[in-house]
Scaffold this motif. Structure first.
Motif, short mmCIF file in Angstrom:
data_model
loop_
_atom_site.label_atom_id
_atom_site.label_comp_id
_atom_site.label_asym_id
_atom_site.label_seq_id
_atom_site.Cartn_x
_atom_site.Cartn_y
_atom_site.Cartn_z
N ARG A 336 -1.07 -11.42 3.68
CA ARG A 336 -1.00 -11.68 5.11
C ARG A 336 -0.41 -10.45 5.76
N VAL A 337 -1.15 -9.88 6.70
CA VAL A 337 -0.63 -8.75 7.47
C VAL A 337 -0.47 -9.27 8.90
N PHE A 338 0.72 -9.69 9.23
CA PHE A 338 1.01 -10.30 10.53
C PHE A 338 0.04 -11.45 10.78
N GLY A 339 -0.85 -11.34 11.78
CA GLY A 339 -1.72 -12.47 12.08
C GLY A 339 -3.02 -12.47 11.28
N LEU A 340 -3.14 -11.56 10.36
CA LEU A 340 -4.41 -11.39 9.67
C LEU A 340 -4.30 -11.81 8.20
N GLU A 341 -5.28 -12.59 7.75
CA GLU A 341 -5.38 -12.85 6.31
C GLU A 341 -6.41 -11.89 5.75
N VAL A 342 -6.05 -11.21 4.69
CA VAL A 342 -6.95 -10.23 4.07
C VAL A 342 -7.11 -10.60 2.61
N ALA A 343 -8.34 -10.70 2.15
CA ALA A 343 -8.53 -11.11 0.75
C ALA A 343 -9.62 -10.30 0.09
N GLN A 344 -9.43 -10.07 -1.19
CA GLN A 344 -10.47 -9.43 -1.99
C GLN A 344 -10.69 -10.26 -3.26
N VAL A 345 -11.94 -10.51 -3.57
CA VAL A 345 -12.28 -11.13 -4.85
C VAL A 345 -13.35 -10.28 -5.51
N GLY A 346 -13.22 -10.10 -6.82
CA GLY A 346 -14.22 -9.31 -7.54
C GLY A 346 -14.05 -7.82 -7.31
N ILE A 347 -15.14 -7.09 -7.51
CA ILE A 347 -15.03 -5.63 -7.46
C ILE A 347 -15.48 -5.08 -6.11
N SER A 348 -15.09 -3.83 -5.85
CA SER A 348 -15.45 -3.18 -4.58
C SER A 348 -16.84 -2.57 -4.71
N ARG A 378 -12.04 -15.50 14.39
CA ARG A 378 -13.18 -14.85 13.73
C ARG A 378 -12.84 -14.55 12.29
N VAL A 379 -13.84 -14.64 11.44
CA VAL A 379 -13.64 -14.21 10.06
C VAL A 379 -14.80 -13.28 9.68
N THR A 380 -14.45 -12.20 9.03
CA THR A 380 -15.46 -11.25 8.57
C THR A 380 -15.61 -11.39 7.06
N LEU A 397 -12.77 -10.33 2.66
CA LEU A 397 -12.74 -11.20 3.83
C LEU A 397 -11.51 -10.89 4.63
N PHE A 398 -11.64 -10.87 5.95
CA PHE A 398 -10.43 -10.82 6.78
C PHE A 398 -10.64 -11.63 8.04
N GLY A 399 -9.52 -12.20 8.51
CA GLY A 399 -9.60 -13.04 9.70
C GLY A 399 -8.39 -13.93 9.81
N GLY A 400 -8.56 -15.03 10.54
CA GLY A 400 -7.43 -15.93 10.78
C GLY A 400 -7.28 -16.96 9.66
N ASN A 401 -6.63 -18.07 10.02
CA ASN A 401 -6.41 -19.16 9.07
C ASN A 401 -7.66 -19.56 8.31
N GLY A 402 -7.53 -19.78 7.03
CA GLY A 402 -8.68 -20.28 6.26
C GLY A 402 -9.44 -19.18 5.55
N THR A 403 -9.11 -17.93 5.87
CA THR A 403 -9.84 -16.82 5.26
C THR A 403 -9.66 -16.80 3.74
N THR A 404 -8.41 -17.01 3.30
CA THR A 404 -8.12 -16.92 1.87
C THR A 404 -8.81 -18.02 1.07
#
Ligand SMILES: Cc1cc2nc3c(=O)[nH]c(=O)nc-3n(C[C@H](O)[C@H](O)[C@H](O)COP(=O)(O)OP(=O)(O)OC[C@H]3O[C@@H](n4cnc5c(N)ncnc54)[C@H](O)[C@@H]3O)c2cc1C
Length: 452
Positions: A336-348, A378-380, A397-404
């Protein structure tokens, strides 16, 4: 009948899990755990939130006290005991009682190494000053909290822009400090996609964190009281009252290496699927080990509590006579970066190219809930796919609640080698407060399919 003697080295996350699993699997076994500090079973991952004050009582981060591990799990716990040497053929370890300095040897039938990792150092002058901290133990957490409470620092410099740097930025801003985050590359959070990393910088800056790119720290300048007052870099000097070092970690493998236990190419201990090392009867788990990346099939080093705990169960069960396996991990992280949820799954996408996949990507931005709902955001979603197998290899994925939670759904798809087509058929929930009719994951997969 002689009882099976199982010894465990290291008591933070992997150690207690392995010991408890071993005792449960074989209640007749005699399980003894050695930990060099005075704390076992600590919620290090929650440390930034204790420091920020979001978690009010730091004591709650202690999951098990040594006493509770003994009485509830049947493990003999020896804190302030440092293991100094492993003798694999003699089936013995040499242990120093840190308080008395006494050295005692213990024999084992099975040994589990869970020595974890140590924070990387900067190797510049001033690094051992009393207001320079790592975040890697209970002692660190308590020292940071004590320092903030007693000295009320105004300016903080965080060095290192990985996920702990992000968490500490938020944490220190909550304690009303001006925060400068120095990072040695252009963008933070290596391993994420460029756009995700840019969005992270934007969020940091929107929340008053100065993000300094391509910064190389040359010196930490101290005053007469051994406090760092300024951080000198190639990008200028930064006045400070408090410095946090979050430079990543390296696996603690000295004991293992000395005992000729095999390390992998990553530099961490290499094990088989049963978490056994190259030496019979010696197992290992957690941050000191490498892990198989199930997407590439290759070993990776990714120190996470999730992997440590699962490896530990397997090591503990097998040391006690069981037959468990750990088949690998995908890398599943979120911050969580302040208001942002940031997640990575798998490889880049870079890793996918390096691994020889025929890479296609698809990025979409969509509403996380039904569009007309009030607290919508919004979620990307960016999917990383292989055109040959049509598999999903990774996602950001990044965005608000529910992103993770959405990232977790994709994580399962990646772990079980599903195709984009499979993902596009997921039967996902639609309910206005949680998700729109077409979940962002379905939108991403439907678009992604067109590129296969
Ligand atoms: C601030 C922070 C936030 C984190 N957040 C997350 C998160 O959100 N999600 C996640 O999955 N992971 C997170 N992690 C990572 C997670 O904490 C680690 O993966 C986990 O602690 C690994 O556990 P471990 O037991 O393998 O190793 P460690 O935690 O390193 O513990 C090893 C223990 O072994 C002891 N030891 C070492 N050598 C000896 C010896 N010779 N004799 C006796 N004792 C010894 C050490 O003192 C230590 O207590 C975070 C880490 C930090 C620092």
């Amino acid at each position: 009948v002689k009882r099976l003697r199982i010894l465990v080295i290291g008591g933070l996350a992997a150690g207690p899990s392995a010991a408890a699993k071993a005792a449960r699997t074989n209640p007749r076994a005699e399980v003894t755990l050695f930990e060099q500090t005075d704390t076992v079973s600590y919620g290090l991952c929650e440390a930034p939130y204790a420091i920020s004050g979001e978690v009010l009582d730091e004591k709650k981060l202690v999951v098990y006290t040594p006493e509770r591990l003994q009485t509830e799990k049947g493990i003999v716990v020896k804190t302030l005991h440092r293991v100094e040497k492993i003798f694999p053929t003699k089936h013995e370890i040499r242990v120093r009682d840190v308080r008395s300095g006494d050295v005692v040897s213990y024999e084992f039938d099975k040994l589990i190494i869970t020595t974890g990792s140590s924070p990387r150092r900067l190797n510049v002058e001033g690094e051992d000053s009393r207001n320079v901290f790592h975040v890697s133990s209970r002692e660190d957490t308590l020292n940071i909290m004590k320092y903030i409470d007693s000295e009320h620092p105004k300016n903080a410099v965080i060095i290192g822009g990985g996920y702990i740097g992000m968490e500490m930025s938020e944490s220190l801003r909550k304690r009303e400090m001006d925060v400068a985050l120095l990072h040695r590359h252009k963008l933070p959070m290596a391993g994420l996609e460029e756009k995700t990393r840019e969005r992270v910088v934007e969020e940091l800056e929107n929340n008053g964190v100065r993000f300094i790119t391509n910064a190389r720290v040359d010196a930490l300048l101290q005053d007469a009281s051994r406090k760092v007052v300024s951080v000198h870099t190639n990008k200028g000097s930064y006045e400070t009252d408090l410095v946090i070092l979050s430079l990543g970690v390296t696996p603690n493998v000295a004991l293992a290496k000395d005992a000729r236990i095999r390390l992998g190419l990553t530099g961490a201990i290499s094990t088989d699927q049963r978490q056994q090392t190259n030496i019979d009867n010696i197992y290992s788990a957690g941050d000191c080990c490498e892990v198989k990346n199930v997407v590439t099939g290759k070993p990776m080093y990714i120190p996470l509590a999730t992997i440590a705990s699962r490896q530990a169960w397997v090591a503990g069960e097998n040391a006690a006579g069981g037959k468990a396996t750990f088949t690998g991990a995908i890398r599943a992280i979120a911050v969580r970066v302040f208001g942002l949820e940031v997640a990575q799954v798998g490889i880049s996408s870079d890793e996918a190219r390096e691994a020889g996949f025929d890479v296609a990507t698809q990025e979409i931005t969509a509403w996380s809930k039904v569009g007309i709902m009030p607290d919508n955001s919004r979620v990307t979603v960016k999917l990383i796919m292989d055109k040959r197998s049509k598999r999903v290899l990774g996602a950001n994925l990044f965005g608000g609640n529910g992103t993770t939670s959405r990232a977790n759904t994709l994580g399962v798809a990646i772990q079980y080698k599903m195709t984009v087509e499979d993902v596009s058929r997921f039967d996902m929930i639609y309910a206005p407060p949680f998700a729109p009719l077409w979940d962002p994951i379905l939108i991403a997969a439907n678009e992604g399919k067109k590129k296969m």
